[in-house]
Write a protein that holds these residues in place. Sequence first.
Motif, short mmCIF file in Angstrom:
data_model
loop_
_atom_site.label_atom_id
_atom_site.label_comp_id
_atom_site.label_asym_id
_atom_site.label_seq_id
_atom_site.Cartn_x
_atom_site.Cartn_y
_atom_site.Cartn_z
N UNK A 8 48.73 41.73 12.69
CA UNK A 8 48.21 41.56 14.04
C UNK A 8 49.24 40.87 14.93
N UNK A 9 49.37 41.45 16.12
CA UNK A 9 50.25 40.93 17.16
C UNK A 9 49.37 40.68 18.38
N UNK A 10 49.20 39.40 18.74
CA UNK A 10 48.26 39.05 19.80
C UNK A 10 48.99 38.47 20.98
N UNK A 17 43.60 35.00 18.26
CA UNK A 17 43.65 34.75 16.83
C UNK A 17 42.30 34.23 16.33
N UNK A 18 41.68 33.37 17.09
CA UNK A 18 40.37 32.85 16.70
C UNK A 18 39.34 33.97 16.62
N UNK A 34 52.03 38.33 13.49
CA UNK A 34 53.31 38.66 14.10
C UNK A 34 54.14 37.41 14.33
N UNK A 35 55.42 37.52 14.02
CA UNK A 35 56.34 36.42 14.27
C UNK A 35 56.90 36.51 15.68
N UNK A 36 57.03 35.38 16.33
CA UNK A 36 57.57 35.37 17.70
C UNK A 36 59.08 35.60 17.70
N UNK A 37 59.72 35.52 16.54
CA UNK A 37 61.17 35.64 16.46
C UNK A 37 61.65 37.08 16.33
N UNK A 80 44.64 49.11 19.36
CA UNK A 80 45.29 48.46 20.49
C UNK A 80 44.24 47.74 21.33
N UNK A 81 44.58 46.54 21.75
CA UNK A 81 43.72 45.74 22.61
C UNK A 81 44.45 45.51 23.93
#
Length: 456
Positions: A8-10, A17-18, A34-37, A80-81
């Motif tokens: 998941x990428x939010x 996330x909650x 998802x990693x921000x990096x 997709x959101x």
Amino acid sequence: MPRPTLFYHLHRRQEGEARLLALPSCQHFNKIASSVDQPWLDQLHSNSIDVAIIELSHLSQQEYAELTDSTLMSNIEFIFLSEGKPDPNLDHLMSKMAGYHFRQPYDADIINDTLEDFAQDFKSHSAKLKQPFSSELDQYGLLVGSSRAMHKLYRTVRKVAATESNVLIVGESGAGKELVANTIHLASNRVDQPFIAINCGALSPELVDSELFGHIKGAFTGAHRDHRGVFEQAEGGTLFLDEVTEMPLEHQVKLLRVLESHEYRSVGSQQLKKANVRIVAATNRNPTDAIDAGRFREDLYFRLAHFPIQVPPLRDRENDITGLAQHFLAYRNTAEKQTKAFSNESLNFIQQHKWTGNVRELKHAVERAYILAEDEILPSHITITPLEPSTDPLTDDVQIPAGMRLDELEKAAIYKALNESLGNKNETAKQLGISVKTLYNKLSKYEDQTTGTDDP
């Protein structure tokens, strides 16, 4: 049984996330945030992902291009959101059946149900993989397959079948386009009415009008009786137009007129008839390429493609390749009361072969192997008929009857090529090095010579 992986990428991380972690169905998955990096697309490429929930403010052109040019869409189930702002790139992605798009305010129950469906699909798929030599495959209507690509097709067919929209099915030769069309009919409200299929590429140009709309007695030389066209035969049901891009352009205009007005006339008649049919068309060409080449009318494309469906080629169907081989073998064993089986080497060969003829080619290969084998089917029993013509020069082994006329030799060569290509006119014409139109004309001439009449 290992759990599938949910990525998941939010975009709005804390609130999203909650919400996500509160969904009960998320517990069926191993979750990767998802990693921000690293860009989210790079992370999808570098991990084994089954389901991806992507929340975006917008989808960039670069992201759209990367998704459509990669295998991600065929290997991952996407949700997709978005905030609901117009996003042409995301809209185009949805038109390619990329997955689900939920807009704010999100309905957590619906997202949860969708994840539950995915989890059940993966559970069923994993159970099948534990039995690699079983012939049991998931089925929906007339379609068979347990791969993710096929389950995605099942969901698409189920949704469109409930509507009255015209459908355009795009897929390679042998991928099962007619089975998709028939399944749409079986799942529709028209199931108790006729399903009529016609191959537009096999129609003689002179007889297209008669085959589509029918004719009355005396309409032309040889019309000795009334003839009901496929529109009338399919009344109340579904009309399947296969190889629709091969229809001559002048007849595409007439078909377009019927789709617009829902009216037609039989050849030679002045009486207007109402067309109450649901149109499902199919092509093995890229419709855009056919339009650019001047072979297919753009306005007809938009009339037919209210809902386009892409049928996955066999090479994109994972373990369905050996699963289908086992499936065909099991049915043949049952019919013949035999217990023949594939060797491990044969299954490896089947899995690794390209199968450019898709499911049709695989099925015929299994049928031939079954006949050749005694108890165990070995790689030597699996003969592959090449689709491309041989470039080897003629040798003394080629027997040409003395005194045979050149036109008879040509006729024999055409029918032999037609038989080897399983009736596919495009492949036959390619193999013979002639145009499809020339092939139609020659077949029409042979038919006239056989019957001695031009009566349809």
